[in-house]
Each structure stands twice: as C-alpha cells, then as structure tokens.
Scaffold this active site. Structure first.
Site, mmCIF file in Angstrom:
data_model
loop_
_atom_site.group_PDB
_atom_site.id
_atom_site.type_symbol
_atom_site.label_atom_id
_atom_site.label_comp_id
_atom_site.label_asym_id
_atom_site.label_seq_id
_atom_site.Cartn_x
_atom_site.Cartn_y
_atom_site.Cartn_z
ATOM 1 N N GLN B 547 0.843 -1.193 0.000
ATOM 2 C CA GLN B 547 0.000 0.000 0.000
ATOM 3 C C GLN B 547 0.873 1.235 0.000
ATOM 4 O OE1 GLN B 547 -2.745 -0.075 3.215
ATOM 5 N NE2 GLN B 547 -4.102 -1.475 2.123
ATOM 6 N N CYS B 548 0.334 2.299 -0.627
ATOM 7 C CA CYS B 548 0.994 3.589 -0.646
ATOM 8 C C CYS B 548 2.296 3.590 -1.437
ATOM 9 C CB CYS B 548 1.322 4.108 0.768
ATOM 10 S SG CYS B 548 -0.097 4.076 1.832
ATOM 11 N N THR B 549 2.561 2.508 -2.102
ATOM 12 C CA THR B 549 3.727 2.524 -2.963
ATOM 13 C C THR B 549 3.499 3.560 -4.044
ATOM 14 O OG1 THR B 549 4.056 0.211 -2.595
ATOM 15 C CG2 THR B 549 5.123 1.155 -4.513
ATOM 16 N N VAL B 550 4.501 4.355 -4.304
ATOM 17 C CA VAL B 550 4.352 5.326 -5.381
ATOM 18 C C VAL B 550 4.929 4.740 -6.662
ATOM 19 C CG1 VAL B 550 4.182 7.481 -4.129
ATOM 20 C CG2 VAL B 550 6.427 6.426 -4.473
#
Ligand SMILES: [Zn+2]
Lengths: 235, 682
Positions: B547-550
């Site tokens: 999650q929240c990986t860019v």
C-alpha cells in the site's frame, strides 16, 4: 457534366450520384428494381436492390432459427389450437418446403476513402433473420470467378453492420477498364457480350459522356456478384 | 389436357420489410400508445414477380404480400403492385396475444370479404376480395415482433376443377397481345383504379379485328351479352407456377359463383414481365369448372392461415434487435472490430474462446481499472471485481473507471462502482463487484469472517477461468494463489514498483513427468516461488507492491496491458496453461505462435523502456504452490486458512523453509532485487 479525367477513374460523390441517376434511369427501362435511398440526416444516398434466391436447408451451414432460443416464442408456439386452426382444403397446393428463401440486399455505396463505389450486402431469410455469409460462401446467386475479400463493416450511411467487398483494387480495375481501348475491355469484363451480335457497332458509337454514363454498370460488372445486363451498354 | 384435376392454388406468403416494423414502432410510441384497437394497414403484391428472374435465369420470385413503411398510410403504392387491405391487431402483452380470439378475428375478416361480395361492393372495388388479417405482439424493448398473417379464402362446397391450361400467346396473336397490353395500361392509368384494385381483377375478350377488349368486373353483363368470343376473367397473378394460379383468385371465383352462378369459365393468370417491351409470354389461360348449386347467403367456411418458417401453423418472429437495438449494435461493433483483426491479420485467432473467458479481477485499483478496459477491448464479456476499498480523491486521475462524483460522501465501494462503470461503457458486459477482504497470513481476523470470505473467494475462483492478482499487498495474493493452483485456473499476477513492474503467469498443476522440458507450463513457478520467506504482515516495508507505494503514472497501464496480452496469448495457444515459457528473442525472429511469445514472467523497466522475459521454475518449498501446501489446503480448507492467518510461521514449518532459514544460506529475497540468472537457478 462529367469531370472524370481520362487517366484517373476515381470519382467524387457528386459524380457517383450523377452516374447513379443514369443507372437508375436505364434500370427502370430494363425492369431492374434498383432504387436510390437517401438518408435524410446526412443527405448521402446509395443504390439498393433486393434479390431473391432459394437454397436447400441442408446446404446452409448453421442456420439456427432464432425462434429456437426465444423464450416467448417457445411459449406461444406450443399451442395445440394451432394444429386445428386451419380447415382441410384440397385446393391448397402443398409445396416442398425443404428450401430456405433468401433475400439479398445489395447496396452500392460511395467510398470517400477509396473514391470509388463499394458493394455492401446482407442476406436475410423470410423473417429477416440474417444469414451468416462468412460460413456460407457458396450460396451466392452468382459466384464470382475470383472470390474477393468479404468482411463485415458498419454501413457508412446506415451505421449498421453489412458485408462488403473490399474496394482496394476497384480503382485499378476501373482504370484498366477505361484507359485501354474501350470495347476490348468491356468484352473482357462481361461474359454476355458475345451473345449480342450487334455489340461492335453499338460500342463504337459511344461518346465519352456515354462511357461515363455507364460507370456504375461497368463497375458492377467487375464485382462479379450481380449479372449486368448488356442492354445497359446498348441503351 | 383432357383429364380434369382439382385446381390447387399457391398460397400467398408474407414478406415484411423491417421498415414496416420501424414505422409501427414509431406510430405506437407517438400515437397508438397502449390502445389495441385494430388498425387498417395495406400490403402490396406485384404482378411483375418475374422481374428478378432476368438477373438470374434460375430464379423466380414466388407470391408475396409485402408490407413496408407505407403500409400504415397507403400513400405510396410500389410500381407494378396493387394494394391489399389488412386488419392489424397488435397486442401490448404476450398474454393478450395468447388470449386473442384468433378464429374470431379470422372470421371477422372472412365476413367482410363475404359481405363485399353479397352487397356488390367487391365488384366496384375488387381489392375488398383480398382483405387479410395480421395479429402481432411487439416487444418494443427487445425489438422483437411476433406476428401471424391470414389470407382468408372462402370455400365452396365442392372442389374447383382445372380442365385445360394454355399459354395466352397460343390463344392470342401478336397484335392481339399488343392490344391487350395497351388496353390494360389504360385501365392502370385511370386515377384511383390501382387503389381500388380494379386492374387486379378484370375482364377481357378478343374480337375478330386483332383487338382485345379489356374491362372491369362491373362490365360483366355487357361482356357476357357478346357471345362471339369467350369472356375471360383476368387477375394480376404474383404466382409463377405453370399449372397453378395464385391464391388471390380464390375469392373472385366465389364471387363469380355467388353473383352470376358461373359454372365454367376461363381465367387468365396475368403475369407480365415489365421492361423495355412488355413481355406477356408467361401469362396462362386456365379453363375451370365451378361445380355445385347456387350459393346461399350464409357465410362460407374459409382457410388461409400462413405457415411459419418451420412449415407449421403458428406465429413467426422477426428479430430486429441486431439492426435497431443500440445495445446489440455496440455488441456487434465490438465483435466486428475483433473479427477484422482475425480476417486481416490472424486467421488462427480464437475469438469465441477469448470472449467466453470469464475473468476475476482481485483488486479494482489502478491495475484493475486498466486490466478491465483491455479485457473489454478484447471482447471479454464477463468481468468480476473483488476489492474491499472505497474510492478516494486520489483515485480518479489514476484509475480510469472512477470519477470525481464517486469520491464524495466518503467514497463509493470500489468493486461495485467499477462494475457499474464497465456497464456504462459497454452494456453488453456481465460485470459484478464484491466488497470483502481476502484473508491474509498474519492479518488476524474473526474466524467466522475468514470462513465466509474464504468460501466466497473459492466460489468466485471456481466460477471464473482466469484470475488476475492486482492487489496492493503481497499477503493478499497468497490465498488466491493457493486456490487458483488448487483449481487449476489461469492465474496472472501483476505487481508494480516505482518504475519497474512484474507481470507473470502462475505455473500449471505439476504433472510429475520428468520428460517434460523445464519450461513446460506445469514446471513454472508462482509469485511466491521466488521468495524464500512466507508472506507475513508487511509492515517491514519489504516489498514494492505494498500500500501507498508510489509508481510512475504510466507504469500501471503498461503492466496491465502486458497482463491482458499475456492472458490472450495463453488462451489462444493450443497448449493453454501448459504452454512452454519462451525466453526473450529478437523481434525479427519468428515466433512459435501467431500472437508471439508466451513468457512466464515479464519484467519491465521504465527507466530503460525495456522488458525482460524470465523463466522461473516451481520451488519445491513454495509457501503457496508447493505440493504440501496444496494438499494441506485441499484436506483442511477453511481451517487451514484460519490457522495460517493467525500463525503465518506455520507455512514455513510446513514447507521446511524454516530449516533453510536456519541454515542461513538464503537471505530475504525480493523479485526486484534479484538478478535474472539467479531466478532461473532457484
Ligand atoms: Zn509457488
């Protein structure tokens, strides 16, 4: 006025329309029921002919009757009263019903991409169920000598799918037909020409305008799907 | 012909042009609405039936009553045709159609015909003899029309006999034929004659001056008074058979009997081939005998229901959906586009197999959105989403199935919204969304919730052919990997880094055949085969797909497109899921299948705009696809999953990974850190 240059047989839509009117005039005299259909929305028109043929049921591939998987139809057809609805009457001719009646709808439509007429068509049975042409390539009323590429495509004017003959070689065909000496080419393109004794004289008399008056008939003869009456060229 | 035979009439067939149904639909919506009062309509029959025969010698058009767009108004009568007046009873429901008093309606029309004979109206306006009945039910939503025609013919007690048949051209000489045609034309030219059907039924008689007189039925007495030559009763005949007249003369014969007690008469089947010169060579004369007593005024019995295409008495069905229904039109357009690809480029493309593949998308985020769109473009009709999230404000610009409106009020559920979005784009799609959390190792959860969710996921995987793993966490891929492997489904996995991605297919079920090459589909690994750690709660920020990986914004579309194209290549390959994994080769080399290579893993590097194809074999101690895990799952099902959720270390114990760790030979690995060579050797 005809604006077609002698070296180039690509035509404009206006020319197509003009040639079509000529074709229609002759069709009426010769009792071929071509019609001009114009779509009110875009003011573009095309030529249409309905043709009829019959084919034995077993020669048609996968003609699934729509009725078979229509729920409502299956409800209403399974009624016993229908068997008794008709009185016996020996005055009724009983006909062999092993044939399917096929209605061919031929359209000559102007292609603005290729700048030549293109042939669109669909085939239906009596109840207007479409016949799958790609799985039934042998059922044409007339089989062209060289089978052209047939695909399906949205009709440019009606916007619904029709089969069509790809026009990629039409321009070249028409060039061939016109550039070289007129009468020889016509003879090649039309088988019936031999049967008409007076062709030589008639064809020699053609003026340039007359030649283009027959643009549609000449073009149609190159498609090979519809027999083109030699009288189109004699009238 | 000396022997007399029973005269048989060729039945009339209906031919309804779609334009009739178009105009009826329009009229129904604009004016008729729910009224089911019978309407007057007009059909047309032609006496020029042989026109098409000229374009092909073998073809003769049989007798048709045609309806077209003018049939509701009778404003324009087609050339070479006469009108027939009909009664249209259109019902609003199928039940009403069922309940219709069909015999009663039929008799009503028969009675109209009989009355017109009794009161003599039919003599002045012979088209009254041709009245017909059409009953129908129009399913306006589906553009389906159920209809049934009847062409009532009044019956005499005794059969009618045919005593002689003759060509008209054997009875009349050339000049007489010409005279007949000229006088017939005059009859056609009188205003309103065609509308009344006067030239449809007429009288003729030759005199001895190369002249043929043509008259109307009203002139019967006058014609009869001159008995030098016989009075012939002509009718415009759409039939083309040599020894049978068409249906439409039947009521005229009854009229002759009733009004003038005719017992012997010659009829002319008028079959003109129009054109440059009128051709009357197909016209037939038939001598007939109408036996029996004078008729009373009682309504005779009648026949005339039309058979359907199967040759039975019953309704017909016209389905105009394919040409009128926008939903059908977009469906055929989608298919057409794909067929063009087959026709033009790739005859071996199995579009039917592709479009019937049911796809389950686990994750309805960026990857899910793009994958769904590419699947739709391939004509796939069945797409299901699973996602436990709601749509947030950051989503719409990256996730093309969502819009600003979807983020409001806390955000709509992703899975359902994605499914709705697909239907808006293409109504032909079957799409559903399920909002639930896939049980994950190390993510403790209530046991009953786990049970429900495992069972739901099992059911969904069972119902689909291809499973896409498109989630944003590594652990959530574990359970579907196990179930997918256990059920032998195609599993496609896509994961994103910042500027690199992995797209892979999971290997097929192990066949235990050592003769198979190492790149055989059954030898290939899954997503977890390459890690040497069990999936656990990934707070440690170990992997790229959390999650929240860019990620670079273009990456997801590229990876999704590759994932879909990989699936299509697998489906279109004869070996399917067992297809051998291909390694990278030069784009100029020939490929083993028309669609190209079928890789195991595609690793993309946006930095270099480059893809590498990697083959990775099954890892015997894999925490997801190894034999022991699958056996354990198959044996204990939900209980096994519940145990893994609470104690993920159990995976490592089961597979013996813990021992490996103890040996300390292998460290934490992640696919993106690996060298390609290492993967192959694992
Ligand atoms: Zn594995």
């Amino acid at each position: 006025m005809v604006h077609v240059s002698i070296k180039n047989q690509y035509i404009t839509y206006e020319e197509f329309k003009e040639f079509s009117q000529n074709f229609l005039r002759k069709s009426k005299i010769l009792n071929y029921q071509w019609e001009w259909i114009e779509e009110p929305k875009n003011k573009k028109g095309f030529l249409k002919l309905i043709q009829y043929s019959e084919i034995s049921k077993d020669k048609l591939n996968r003609h699934e009757l729509l009725e078979d998987d229509d729920e409502i139809y299956n409800i209403i057809i399974n009624k016993n009263e229908y068997n008794e609805i008709q009185l016996k009457d020996e005055g009724v001719l009983t006909e062999d019903s092993n044939d399917i009646k096929i209605f061919w709808e031929w359209h000559i439509v102007y292609s603005s991409v290729f700048q030549v007429p293109t042939l669109f068509f669909n085939a239906w049975d009596e109840e207007h169920n479409p016949i799958d042409i790609l799985n039934n390539r042998d059922i044409f009323p007339i089989k062209p000598l060289n089978t052209p590429i047939i695909t399906q495509k949205d009709h440019p004017i009606l916007g619904i799918p029709y089969y069509y003959i790809h026009p990629c070689t039409t321009g070249q065909n028409m060039n061939k037909l016109y550039n070289i000496e007129m009468k020889d080419q016509l003879t090649c393109s039309m088988q019936e020409v031999d049967t008409i004794g007076k062709k030589e004289n008639s064809l020699k008399d053609l003026s340039n305008d007359d030649i283009y008056n027959n643009y549609i008939a000449s073009w149609l003869s190159t498609t090979g799907f519809l027999k083109v009456d030699i009288k189109y060229f004699l009238l | 012909m000396d022997n007399k035979t029973v005269l048989q009439f060729q039945s009339l067939s209906s031919l309804v042009d779609p334009t009739f149904w178009y105009s009826l639909t329009k009229e129904k919506i604009d004016n008729i609405k729910l009224s089911d009062v019978p309407l007057d309509i007009y059909g047309y029959y032609s006496y020029n039936s042989l026109q098409s025969s000229k374009s092909n010698d073998n073809i003769k058009v049989p007798s048709f009553l045609q309806l077209n767009s003018n049939s509701l108004t009778n404003e324009i009568i087609p050339s070479f045709s006469f009108p027939m007046k009909g009664l249209l009873k259109n019902t609003n429901t199928i039940e009403d159609f069922q309940k219709l008093d069909k015999k009663g309606l039929f008799e009503k029309v028969s009675k109209k015909i009989w009355d017109s004979i009794l009161n003599g109206e039919a003599i002045k306006c012979p088209s009254l003899l041709n009245q017909f009945l059409l009953i129908s039910f129009s399913d306006l939503k589906k553009y389906k029309y159920y209809y049934w025609f009847a062409f009532p013919a009044l019956l005499l007690e005794n059969p009618i006999y045919l005593t002689n048949t003759q060509l008209l051209s054997d009875y009349l000489n050339k000049n007489e034929l010409q005279s007949l045609h000229e006088n017939y034309q005059k009859l056609l030219e009188i205003p309103d004659n065609i509308k009344k059907g006067i030239p449809g039924y007429f009288l003729l008689k030759k005199d001895d001056n190369n002249h043929v007189k043509v008259g109307t039925l009203s002139e019967w007495e006058m014609f009869k008074s001159d008995d030098k030559n016989k009075t012939i009763v002509g009718f415009a005949d759409p039939c083309v058979l040599p020894n049978n007249p068409g249906w439409l003369i039947r009521n005229l014969i009854v009229l002759l009997k009733k009004k003038w007690n005719v017992s012997k008469v010659t009829i002319l089947c008028y079959r003109e081939i129009a054109g440059e010169y009128a051709d009357l060579s197909q016209c037939k004369l038939m001598d007939i005998e109408i036996s029996g007593e004078e008729l009373s005024d009682n309504l005779p019995k009648s026949v005339g229901w039309e058979k359907n295409i199967k040759g039975q008495f019953g309704p017909r069905l016209a389905n105009l959906g394919p040409t009128m229904d926008p939903n059908k039109l977009i469906e055929s357009a989608v298919d057409l586009n794909l067929k063009l690809m087959r026709w033009r480029i790739m005859p071996s493309l199995d579009l039917e197999k592709i479009s019937s593949t049911k796809c389950l998308l686990l994750g309805a985020g960026t990857l899910g959105s793009y994958v769904a769109r590419s699947l739709m473009a391939w004509g796939i009709r069945h797409i299901t989403f699973v996602d436990n999230g709601t749509i947030s404000y950051s989503n719409p610009v990256r996730q093309p199935l969502y819009e600003f409106q979807d983020c409001l009020n806390g955000g709509k559920p992703k899975a359902e919204t994605a499914a709705e979005s697909l239907k808006r784009i293409f109504p032909g799609i079957h799409s559903k969304g399920y909002k639930f959390t896939i049980p994950m190792p190390g993510h403790s959860e209530d046991k009953n919730v786990i049970k429900t969710n495992v069972e739901l996921l099992e059911k969904l995987i069972e119902e689909h052919d291809a499973i896409f793993l498109l989630m944003d966490s590594r652990e959530s891929r574990w359970l579907p990997t196990v179930i997918g492997a256990s059920k032998g489904k195609i599993v496609i996995n896509a994961a994103l880094g910042f500027d690199s991605y992995l797209v892979m297919r999971h290997g097929a079920k192990d066949i235990d055949d050592n003769s198979l090459p190492t790149n055989h589909g059954s030898k290939l690994g899954c997503y977890f085969c390459n890690d040497i750690v069990a999936p656990v709660d990934s707070l440690k920020d170990r992997t790229l797909d959390q999650q929240c990986t860019v990620t670079r914004p273009g990456l997801s579309a590229i990876a999704s497109a590759n994932a879909v194209e990989l699936l299509i290549s697998i489906i279109n390959s004869p070996d399917g899921i067992n297809s051998k994994a291909d390694a990278s080769s030069s784009p100029f080399e020939k490929t083993p299948t028309p669609l190209g290579l079928i890789p195991h893993q595609i690793r993309g590097f946006l930095t270099h705009f480059n893809n590498l194809l990697v083959v990775g074999q099954k890892f015997a101690q894999c925490t997801a696809c190894s034999k022991i895990i699958l056996e354990e799952y198959q044996k204990n099902g939900v209980e096994f999953v519940q145990k893994i959720v609470s104690t993920p270390d159990y995976l490592e114990q089961l597979t013996g990974l813990d021992n490996l760790h103890k040996e300390g030979e292998l460290l934490n690995c992640d696919w993106v850190d690996d060298d390609d060579d290492d993967i192959d050797s694992i």
